[in-house]
Design a protein around this motif. Structure first.
Motif, short mmCIF file in Angstrom:
data_model
loop_
_atom_site.label_atom_id
_atom_site.label_comp_id
_atom_site.label_asym_id
_atom_site.label_seq_id
_atom_site.Cartn_x
_atom_site.Cartn_y
_atom_site.Cartn_z
N VAL A 90 0.83 -1.20 0.00
CA VAL A 90 0.00 0.00 0.00
C VAL A 90 0.86 1.25 0.00
O VAL A 90 0.57 2.23 -0.70
CB VAL A 90 -0.98 -0.01 1.20
N ALA A 94 0.83 3.96 -2.92
CA ALA A 94 0.54 5.37 -2.66
C ALA A 94 1.67 6.26 -3.15
O ALA A 94 1.44 7.34 -3.71
CB ALA A 94 0.31 5.58 -1.16
N LYS A 128 -3.03 7.91 9.04
CA LYS A 128 -3.23 6.58 8.46
C LYS A 128 -2.80 5.49 9.43
O LYS A 128 -3.50 4.49 9.61
CB LYS A 128 -2.45 6.47 7.14
N SER A 132 -5.36 2.87 11.17
CA SER A 132 -5.16 1.44 10.97
C SER A 132 -5.03 0.70 12.29
O SER A 132 -5.61 -0.37 12.47
CB SER A 132 -3.90 1.20 10.12
#
Length: 141
Positions: A90, A94, A128, A132
């Motif tokens: 990820v 990104a 983030k 998470s």
């Protein structure tokens, strides 16, 4: 008869939704050249077919796993290892997306925060990570 009709309708809606999401993911990866950009960033362009195969096999495997509700008994730290790999993917995705469309410089310029760019990046990263962790630890029901 009504139950059978509702079953077919649910199957149709589920398949249509899956096709829409899958098509969107493929379009995202193809149009923005995400996989070649990931290969370029990691300087492993010779392995591009391997990356493409891994993305397809991963998508198919986890779709089937979710569909049939398979359960896996793994060692306790396996979630950490799998989370690390997922986080790397990820993060690289990104980073490649950010480089492709230059989102952050445009965003910082539009909201007049060029001099605070590092703080904007850190806020996004920590947000983030915190989100998470809250999700993974099950702090919010």
């Amino acid at each position: 008869m009504t139950g059978l009709l509702i079953g077919f309708l649910l199957a149709f809606v589920g398949l249509a939704g899956g096709l829409a999401v899958g098509s969107g993911m493929v379009a995202f990866l193809v149009v923005l050249d995400i996989i070649p950009r990931l290969a370029q960033i990691s300087r492993s362009y010779r392995s591009i077919r391997l990356y493409e195969g891994a993305v397809v096999l991963g998508a198919v495997f986890f779709t089937v796993t979710d569909l049939f509700q398979w359960k896996f008994r793994l060692f306790p730290l396996s979630a950490s290892v799998l989370g690390l790999f997922a986080g790397c993917f990820v993060g690289m995705l990104a980073a490649a997306l950010t480089e492709v469309i230059n989102v952050l410089p445009i965003l910082a310029k539009r909201i007049r925060m060029e001099e605070y760019m590092i703080w904007l990046l850190m806020a996004m990263i920590f947000g983030k990570v915190l989100g998470s962790l809250i999700d993974w630890l099950g702090l919010v029901q």
